[in-house]
Scaffold this motif. Structure first.
Motif, PDB file in Angstrom:
ATOM      1  N   PRO A 186       5.343  14.573   0.013  1.00  0.00           N
ATOM      2  CA  PRO A 186       4.687  15.785   0.540  1.00  0.00           C
ATOM      3  C   PRO A 186       3.448  15.478   1.374  1.00  0.00           C
ATOM      4  N   ALA A 187       2.682  14.448   0.969  1.00  0.00           N
ATOM      5  CA  ALA A 187       1.485  14.090   1.738  1.00  0.00           C
ATOM      6  C   ALA A 187       1.851  13.619   3.137  1.00  0.00           C
ATOM      7  N   MET A 188       2.922  12.808   3.235  1.00  0.00           N
ATOM      8  CA  MET A 188       3.356  12.337   4.546  1.00  0.00           C
ATOM      9  C   MET A 188       3.904  13.475   5.399  1.00  0.00           C
ATOM     10  N   ALA A 189       4.489  14.480   4.745  1.00  0.00           N
ATOM     11  CA  ALA A 189       5.109  15.577   5.479  1.00  0.00           C
ATOM     12  C   ALA A 189       4.103  16.619   5.961  1.00  0.00           C
ATOM     13  N   THR A 190       2.975  16.737   5.260  1.00  0.00           N
ATOM     14  CA  THR A 190       2.043  17.829   5.558  1.00  0.00           C
ATOM     15  C   THR A 190       0.815  17.419   6.372  1.00  0.00           C
ATOM     16  N   HIS A 191       0.406  16.157   6.257  1.00  0.00           N
ATOM     17  CA  HIS A 191      -0.764  15.742   7.051  1.00  0.00           C
ATOM     18  C   HIS A 191      -0.724  14.251   7.300  1.00  0.00           C
ATOM     19  N   SER A 192      -1.553  13.818   8.279  1.00  0.00           N
ATOM     20  CA  SER A 192      -1.588  12.394   8.590  1.00  0.00           C
ATOM     21  C   SER A 192      -2.382  11.614   7.547  1.00  0.00           C
ATOM     22  N   LEU A 193      -1.860  10.444   7.217  1.00  0.00           N
ATOM     23  CA  LEU A 193      -2.509   9.593   6.220  1.00  0.00           C
ATOM     24  C   LEU A 193      -3.367   8.545   6.907  1.00  0.00           C
ATOM     25  N   ASN A 194      -4.431   8.154   6.232  1.00  0.00           N
ATOM     26  CA  ASN A 194      -5.247   7.062   6.749  1.00  0.00           C
ATOM     27  C   ASN A 194      -4.631   5.720   6.345  1.00  0.00           C
ATOM     28  N   LYS A 195      -5.254   4.642   6.778  1.00  0.00           N
ATOM     29  CA  LYS A 195      -4.694   3.308   6.524  1.00  0.00           C
ATOM     30  C   LYS A 195      -4.605   3.014   5.025  1.00  0.00           C
ATOM     31  N   PHE A 196      -5.642   3.403   4.290  1.00  0.00           N
ATOM     32  CA  PHE A 196      -5.630   3.159   2.844  1.00  0.00           C
ATOM     33  C   PHE A 196      -4.478   3.897   2.184  1.00  0.00           C
ATOM     34  N   GLN A 197      -4.263   5.154   2.555  1.00  0.00           N
ATOM     35  CA  GLN A 197      -3.193   5.938   1.956  1.00  0.00           C
ATOM     36  C   GLN A 197      -1.814   5.382   2.308  1.00  0.00           C
ATOM     37  N   TRP A 198      -1.642   4.919   3.553  1.00  0.00           N
ATOM     38  CA  TRP A 198      -0.371   4.287   3.917  1.00  0.00           C
ATOM     39  C   TRP A 198      -0.151   3.025   3.088  1.00  0.00           C
ATOM     40  N   GLY A 199      -1.233   2.310   2.833  1.00  0.00           N
ATOM     41  CA  GLY A 199      -1.117   1.135   1.969  1.00  0.00           C
ATOM     42  C   GLY A 199      -0.671   1.504   0.566  1.00  0.00           C
ATOM     43  N   GLU A 200      -1.202   2.621   0.048  1.00  0.00           N
ATOM     44  CA  GLU A 200      -0.808   3.077  -1.278  1.00  0.00           C
ATOM     45  C   GLU A 200       0.647   3.541  -1.299  1.00  0.00           C
ATOM     46  N   VAL A 201       1.097   4.139  -0.199  1.00  0.00           N
ATOM     47  CA  VAL A 201       2.509   4.526  -0.097  1.00  0.00           C
ATOM     48  C   VAL A 201       3.398   3.287  -0.214  1.00  0.00           C
ATOM     49  N   LEU A 202       3.040   2.247   0.541  1.00  0.00           N
ATOM     50  CA  LEU A 202       3.823   1.008   0.505  1.00  0.00           C
ATOM     51  C   LEU A 202       3.790   0.375  -0.878  1.00  0.00           C
ATOM     52  N   VAL A 203       2.598   0.332  -1.493  1.00  0.00           N
ATOM     53  CA  VAL A 203       2.463  -0.274  -2.819  1.00  0.00           C
ATOM     54  C   VAL A 203       3.313   0.479  -3.837  1.00  0.00           C
TER      55      VAL A 203
END
Length: 239
Positions: A186-203
């Motif tokens: 939902p976070a990826m679908a509703t707003h842009s993520l910062n670098k840290f958040q993209w890292g957490e998605v990958l982790v």
């Protein structure tokens, strides 16, 4: 003599070097396990490469954030070890039986169990942050934070003592997968993520994949293995 900033820069570079290698090795393993490429050498030697890279990691005492990253890497190492046991060639089985046999598989599972227990502890240490990650449409955010933290701890202990270990590994993986679906998608679908958040998605995705591999290593083990023996031991030796 190197200045403090230079030493910190080298330390940061070394830590980044370790993490990039670990993530790169794991990416190859994920692709191989999904049949997207054929990297038998990477799969066979992945734990060896991880161990070699690990030796370059700084030995200073980590703070809480660095410790959590270290535990994540140990969960990844556990899954890489399981895959190494599965894909080991005949030479490896003959000369490295202590790594590729049942003993090696048990050690890999212990690595995973030791990694997810502190995950649960971190839920309690950072309770407010954990509760803030719970979707708004779910009630009792603090209760969910307590529950998920406790389940990680119980799952890790079950894996370590070998009681309902298959069920524990599967449920811990399911919990991480649900977190990915309910929080990050939902976070990826509703707003842009910062670098840290993209890292957490990958982790989160990588750790879910790692848990899946470890859980699958119990495929021939009954779901409630060890439970009956423990209950009988308690009945035979009451307090």
């Amino acid at each position: 003599m190197a200045t403090r900033s230079q030493r910190c820069s080298r330390k940061h570079a070394s830590d980044l070097f370790v993490r990039l290698h670990l993530r790169g090795i794991w990416l190859g393993i994920i692709l191989e396990s999904h049949g997207l490429c054929c990297w038998p050498t990477v799969v066979r030697l992945s734990p060896v490469l991880v161990a070699g890279v690990w030796s370059t990691k700084p030995r200073s005492r980590p703070h809480s954030g660095r410790l959590l990253v270290s535990l994540q890497d140990r969960a990844i190492l556990a899954a890489a070890w399981v895959l190494y046991v599965w894909f080991a060639a005949n030479w490896d089985k003959e000369h490295l039986s202590f790594v590729t046999g049942n003993t090696g598989l048990r050690v890999a599972r212990v690595f995973y169990g030791l990694a997810i227990i502190p995950f649960g502890v971190a839920h309690f240490q950072y309770l407010e942050h954990t509760a803030s990650m719970v979707p708004d449409w779910l009630p009792a955010h603090l209760a969910w934070a307590y529950f998920t933290g406790a389940t990680f701890i119980v799952a890790g202990m079950a894996i370590l003592i070998g009681v309902c270990a298959r069920l524990a590994a599967a449920l811990s993986t399911l919990q991480m997968g649900i977190f990915f679906v309910l929080v990050w998608i939902p976070a990826m679908a509703t707003h842009s993520l910062n670098k840290f958040q993209w890292g957490e998605v990958l982790v989160t995705w990588v750790l879910t994949s790692a848990g899946w591999v470890v859980a699958d290593s119990y495929r021939n083990v009954p779901w409630l293995a060890g439970l009956r023996a423990r209950l009988e031991a308690v009945e035979d030796d009451p307090l």
